[in-house]
Write a protein that holds these residues in place. Structure first.
Motif, PDB file in Angstrom:
ATOM      1  N   SER A  80      53.156 -28.225  26.507  1.00 60.77           N
ATOM      2  CA  SER A  80      51.786 -27.677  26.239  1.00 60.77           C
ATOM      3  C   SER A  80      50.754 -29.101  26.167  1.00 60.77           C
ATOM      4  O   SER A  80      49.964 -28.868  25.550  1.00 60.77           O
ATOM      5  N   ASP A  95      48.384 -31.164  21.923  1.00 57.61           N
ATOM      6  CA  ASP A  95      49.819 -30.819  21.488  1.00 57.61           C
ATOM      7  C   ASP A  95      50.696 -32.280  21.678  1.00 57.61           C
ATOM      8  O   ASP A  95      51.797 -32.331  22.160  1.00 57.61           O
ATOM      9  N   HIS A 118      55.808 -30.375  19.906  1.00 63.46           N
ATOM     10  CA  HIS A 118      54.219 -30.065  19.670  1.00 63.46           C
ATOM     11  C   HIS A 118      53.380 -31.069  18.589  1.00 63.46           C
ATOM     12  O   HIS A 118      52.255 -31.086  18.580  1.00 63.46           O
ATOM     13  N   ASN A 171      49.002 -23.127  12.508  1.00 63.31           N
ATOM     14  CA  ASN A 171      48.567 -23.600  13.836  1.00 63.31           C
ATOM     15  C   ASN A 171      47.132 -23.866  13.998  1.00 63.31           C
ATOM     16  O   ASN A 171      46.342 -23.237  13.199  1.00 63.31           O
ATOM     17  N   HIS A 188      50.485 -23.308  19.772  1.00 66.95           N
ATOM     18  CA  HIS A 188      51.658 -22.534  19.822  1.00 66.95           C
ATOM     19  C   HIS A 188      51.273 -20.998  18.857  1.00 66.95           C
ATOM     20  O   HIS A 188      51.775 -20.841  17.600  1.00 66.95           O
ATOM     21  N   THR A 216      56.113 -18.155  21.330  1.00 67.24           N
ATOM     22  CA  THR A 216      55.172 -18.300  20.935  1.00 67.24           C
ATOM     23  C   THR A 216      54.738 -16.491  20.802  1.00 67.24           C
ATOM     24  O   THR A 216      55.299 -16.012  19.553  1.00 67.24           O
ATOM     25  N   HIS A 238      53.440 -24.065  28.639  1.00 69.59           N
ATOM     26  CA  HIS A 238      54.696 -23.781  27.811  1.00 69.59           C
ATOM     27  C   HIS A 238      55.384 -22.481  28.361  1.00 69.59           C
ATOM     28  O   HIS A 238      55.969 -21.396  27.676  1.00 69.59           O
TER      29      HIS A 238
END
Length: 285
Positions: A80, A95, A118, A171, A188, A216, A238
């Protein structure tokens, strides 16, 4: 008791508006000579309800060469992580986990702590700005940073921790405003977005979306988000393999055009976004 003058009333009102806009975030390291640094106004929020341009040409691919002030270069590093470059020379890694595959040292990195892939607890000390998608001191992370020709802000969301329990504000969706373009990285993301989230995001031209479907959130939820945001370019990340990527792209292909890029790097501008929403798959997923 004497009544306050009209001038004092106006000054007090202006101070209250400024306090609401700036919030209680810690001071940011901003270039003092940059006029945007003194008044970081989000064009993506301002234009969220504005009409879209009537026509835009296809995406222009370019892996090398100098960027004009109207260009943004995007390179998919993997997982990601994207390297984003502005015409003013600002480099950003999303990330960021310390991965050596990123060419050079970016000036700005964004991170989310859902998994070690990440973020890193030991970012390169040469990185000028390290923006965490969570607040180590508790509460929501709050970022509104101007670096030369780039405005970066975040929209906090929740994550599941290692025990499957939702962690509030763990997040962030990071939004990068460059050359009149609005780029959003979902990070994420573990849950569907509310109307309040969409309002804070505003208009997006490019959406980086995780498509693993499990770690996710499920494809149905991500597809709903992608359809509602309706960015001109939707770039998967991802994926954890071609199978899950293919499932997501097939579902999105019912409403979006789909293009497979031969290069992990593209250069875009306001004038070269696709006319219709497109899923653009960059190699390296």
């Amino acid at each position: 008791m004497p009544r306050p003058s009209a001038r004092l009333v106006v000054l007090a009102a202006a101070w209250c508006v400024l306090a609401v806009q700036t919030g209680s975030a810690a001071p940011l390291r901003v270039q003092a000579q940059d006029p945007l640094a003194r008044a970081p106004v989000s064009q993506c929020l301002a234009m969220a309800s504005a009409p879209q341009p009537p026509y835009r040409a296809p995406v222009v691919m370019a892996a090398t060469g100098a960027l004009s002030p109207h260009d943004v270069r995007i390179t998919y590093v993997g997982h990601s992580t994207f390297r984003i470059e502005s015409g003013g020379g600002v480099t950003i890694a999303t990330d960021y986990n310390g991965y050596a595959g990123i060419e050079g040292v970016p000036r700005v990195v964004t991170m989310n702590h859902a998994h070690s892939s990440h973020y890193t607890a030991f970012p390169d000390p040469e990185i000028e700005y390290v923006l965490r998608g969570w607040n180590p001191d508790g509460g929501a992370a709050k970022h509104r940073l101007v670096v030369d020709d780039v405005l970066i802000r975040n929209v906090p969301t929740d994550i599941r921790n290692d025990f499957g329990i939702m962690e509030v504000d763990g997040n962030s969706i990071f939004i990068f405003e460059i050359a009149g373009l609005c780029l959003g990285h979902l990070g994420h993301l573990h849950h569907r977005l509310t109307d309040a989230h969409y309002a804070m995001i505003g208009r997006l031209d490019v959406l980086f979306v995780p498509v693993d479907g499990t770690y996710t959130m499920g494809h149905a939820g991500m597809i709903d988000i992608a359809k509602r945001v309706r960015a001109s370019l939707l770039i998967p990340m991802h994926a954890f393999g071609p199978g899950r990527l293919s499932q997501f792209v097939s579902a999105m292909g019912e409403v979006f055009d789909v293009e497979l890029s031969q290069t992990p790097t593209i250069t875009i501008s306001q004038n070269t976004l696709p006319q219709l929403p497109k899923v653009l798959v960059l190699p390296g997923y």
